[in-house]
Design an enzyme around this catalytic site. Structure first.
Site, PDB file in Angstrom:
ATOM      1  CD  GLU A 133     -13.410  18.447   3.701  1.00 45.52           C
ATOM      2  OE1 GLU A 133     -13.143  17.451   3.050  1.00 45.52           O
ATOM      3  OE2 GLU A 133     -13.035  19.320   4.277  1.00 45.52           O
TER       4      GLU A 133
ATOM      5  N   GLY B 224      -0.389   4.413   0.415  1.00 47.32           N
ATOM      6  CA  GLY B 224      -1.004   5.477   1.091  1.00 47.32           C
ATOM      7  C   GLY B 224      -0.419   6.264   2.064  1.00 47.32           C
ATOM      8  CG  PHE B 225      -2.094   9.846   3.932  1.00 45.13           C
ATOM      9  CD1 PHE B 225      -1.103  10.823   3.250  1.00 45.13           C
ATOM     10  CD2 PHE B 225      -3.206   9.848   4.040  1.00 45.13           C
ATOM     11  CE1 PHE B 225      -1.829  11.801   2.634  1.00 45.13           C
ATOM     12  CE2 PHE B 225      -3.865  11.125   3.687  1.00 45.13           C
ATOM     13  CZ  PHE B 225      -3.184  12.212   2.887  1.00 45.13           C
TER      14      PHE B 225
ATOM     15  CB  VAL C 287      -2.007  -7.866  -1.946  1.00 44.70           C
ATOM     16  CG1 VAL C 287      -1.702  -8.615  -1.148  1.00 44.70           C
ATOM     17  CG2 VAL C 287      -0.948  -6.688  -2.344  1.00 44.70           C
TER      18      VAL C 287
ATOM     19  N   GLY D  33       0.813  -1.313  -0.027  1.00 48.00           N
ATOM     20  CA  GLY D  33       0.107  -0.019   0.050  1.00 48.00           C
ATOM     21  C   GLY D  33       0.916   1.288  -0.069  1.00 48.00           C
TER      22      GLY D  33
ATOM     23  CG  ASP E 227      -7.520   4.475   7.380  1.00 51.25           C
ATOM     24  OD1 ASP E 227      -7.192   5.371   8.354  1.00 51.25           O
ATOM     25  OD2 ASP E 227      -8.292   5.090   6.223  1.00 51.25           O
TER      26      ASP E 227
END
Lengths: 432, 432
Positions: B174, B17-18, B83, B15, B303
């Site tokens: 948002e 991501g962040f 994966v 991954g 997460d």
């Protein structure tokens, strides 16, 4: 005074390309109600599609929403729809959203790829006529390198990294140059594990030289630029078959995963027109006022039209500048008709042609002056920036170009779309 | 001295991501060989996905090619792959491009939408977790208006123009705000023939208030902002069913063509892990060093991980800031381990949270100071610009925002993708 719209003659424009756009901009809607139909809700600046395909520009930069273009134009209506056919007797255009009645019909549906009947090639080649096709091509190019990384068979690896471009016109030449720059500037840092000497770019052209519509000087220069950049040039060569694995040309076979078709285009006229009005390359024969002769209030402009003039007895070339000028002329004639004034015949004014091959390498043909190199390259960039619709698009494009110039880098190499070409399945032009 | 890469322990990060990004940036590849696997070749800045969906930003601005990020990092390898599963006994990750052996496995696979078992909702709602999903949503929103134009049934027209957003967290708030601004600022000029008073935006939230993870001040302000902008707020309300035509909530039925799911997320762990390690919301239970207890050299971050701390006994929230800090911590621990130093436990440092509702309307919670309004909005923009990866992306995003601010206009309203949601067909997370 509010003009009752219902009483005005209705002009239906099919297509929001250069021709359709210029008509709609200039036609006086005090005298006409205008309906534009396009299957996209945006105008595409086709000359820069190749930069979207090679990760140089983002798609949003070279497209402009048609509704926004005409937001202030009264009695102008945009309809996002697929045109199905026309019925000249009832003056109705059938579309995916229903029938549209017209008083005047302007066909500005442009061109589509012409595979000259080679079904295998059509099935397996990548076209590059629309924004979505360019995005698909971008993803495909990058995905080939991802695949090559995990490939143990050295021949297959090389095949994945081989790109064959068919067509030595501006699109083919610009695409070949952009791929050559990806090879030297971007891909080595992205794929340090790949031997990029195995990446091959082939440009196949049936004519004896590239850019054959331009001057000898431009052809020669472009040839030299491409050669220096490592592009394999195959002149006097034509593609005979492609099974998705190996390109068979009249000269040799080239194993390649990607064949990009920039060779031929043909008109994309609509169904229902009297067939006798269709001329060479599937284009609609018009007189010098863009009128389809024999038809009642039907006009064709731009790539889809075939207009013979004194200088171009076989028909004007399929160029953006011809489309724009024809659009302007036709709008003026409509405005003149409304006032009972005389309409005029089309005169093509050649403002010059140009092509860019790479950094500091472009060729420009002006009517009385031909030049190439760095200054030509800056000229090319300036002209294309000015032609782009929308201030924001110009700024963003300028930044991307400046960034690429300073950093030798293409910013947008995202594989956003899934690779959607299914070999063995003919892509519908409208499907992609 | 060239370090023989083969002798280094191999860290496989699943991954980009962040969390994964921060680990890979900070881990010292003098001591480890690093392999990152992601199904996309880019990192997505998820907090701005909603602006892509509402035509405010182009996708290229909020994504950044992972290969480019790590171009200069030695002994780092990126693999674009899906994966499939992990085999802890042989220490192998199975992927779409083959098996990858690991010495240390870091699972940073993030979260996916959680429909709480409501299959109809899953089938018919639009998620917004990936770039392609956001682009699909953008096209869908605009296509609804195109359809509404040709719709003669006034109820159906209204249904096409009704948007139900589920989830009153930052994403939902948002998105609701951005849609409300489209309604007042952009769509009236694009669709003068539509009565936009019929465009309705509903925000459905099961909790008694929006932004319930933020301060009372932020919740109250956001509630007032949304109300002023004409968003219908349904608190203490939950969605029970959606057949693609009508949203059935615990309060009332809302006929709507579009249901956007921003309600729940759950971890997206990989197959093959010992099931006992999966906790609430499908997250992988880890200790305060991100280690999956009982497993050998397996870690989970961001997460997908469930880490209980003193302040968060039920687990840290699924936030980008938690993911980033965990990634940094884990990288430091790896570096410490390599040098035989002591590793540290994770301490979450709350740097504040914020959400923007619209022009001059944002809420910011800092640990010791809460504020809202114009200054909060500029703070939000500044922080998000700084967090974006890549200088070019910052410049282009800034231009788009400045343009929107000055012109009350969203530039990118192109329907580029075909509307690909097929009602009655569950979209695979990996399929889009």
């Amino acid at each position: 005074m509010k003009i009752p719209e219902i009483s005005l003659p209705r002009v239906v424009i099919l297509g929001g390309g250069f021709a359709g756009l210029n008509i709609a901009k200039r036609i006086d809607t005090k005298h006409y109600q205008v309906v534009m139909v396009d299957r996209h809700n945006y105008h595409t600046f086709q000359p820069l599609l190749y930069q979207v395909a090679t990760s140089g520009l983002e798609p949003d930069s070279i497209a402009y929403p048609l509704r926004k273009t005409f937001a202030d134009k009264k009695r102008f209506h945009f309809r996002m729809a697929e045109v199905k056919s026309v019925d000249e007797s009832t003056k109705i255009v059938q579309t995916s959203i229903g029938d549209i009645r017209y008083d005047h019909l302007i066909i500005a549906t442009g061109a589509r790829s012409n595979y000259f009947g080679m079904e295998n090639v059509e099935r397996n080649a990548m076209p590059m006529k629309t924004l979505t096709q360019s995005l698909d091509l971008r993803s495909l190019i990058l995905q080939n390198f991802e695949k090559a990384l995990y490939c143990n068979d050295i021949n297959e690896q090389k095949r994945l990294m081989t790109f064959v471009i068919v067509g030595g016109g501006p699109t083919g030449v610009e695409l070949a140059g952009a791929l050559a720059e990806l090879k030297t500037q971007v891909l080595p840092t992205d794929y340090p594990d790949l031997d990029l000497r195995d990446m091959e770019i082939h440009l196949v052209e049936a004519a004896p030289k590239v850019l054959s519509a331009m001057s000898d000087h431009a052809s020669r220069k472009a040839d030299r630029f491409l050669d220096k950049m490592g592009v394999h040039l195959w002149m006097n060569t034509f593609v005979k078959d492609y099974d998705g694995q190996t390109v068979i040309t009249s000269e040799r076979e080239i194993p390649a995963e990607t064949l990009i078709w920039a060779a031929g285009v043909m008109g994309a006229p609509i169904q229902g027109l009297n067939a006798s009005k269709i001329g060479a390359a599937n284009r609609i024969i018009v007189n010098t006022k863009c009128e389809v002769e024999g038809a009642d209030n039907v006009y064709a402009v731009g790539d889809v039209s075939l207009m013979a003039t004194k200088n171009f007895p076989k028909g004007l070339p399929m160029l953006g500048s011809v489309a724009m000028q024809q659009g302007t002329m036709l709008a003026k004639n409509f405005n003149a008709m409304a006032k009972g004034k005389k309409t005029r015949e089309f005169k093509y004014k050649d403002k010059g042609t140009m092509a860019t091959i790479g950094r500091n390498r472009a060729v420009v043909d002006l009517p009385f002056y031909k030049f190439s190199g760095t200054f030509a390259w800056f000229t090319w960039m300036f002209v294309h920036l000015m032609l782009l619709a929308g201030f924001r698009n110009r700024v963003v494009t300028f930044i991307n170009w400046a960034w690429g110039y300073l950093r030798y880098d293409q910013a947008n190499r995202l594989i956003v779309r899934t690779y959607r070409r299914n070999k063995g399945e003919v892509l519908e032009q409208n499907d992609v």
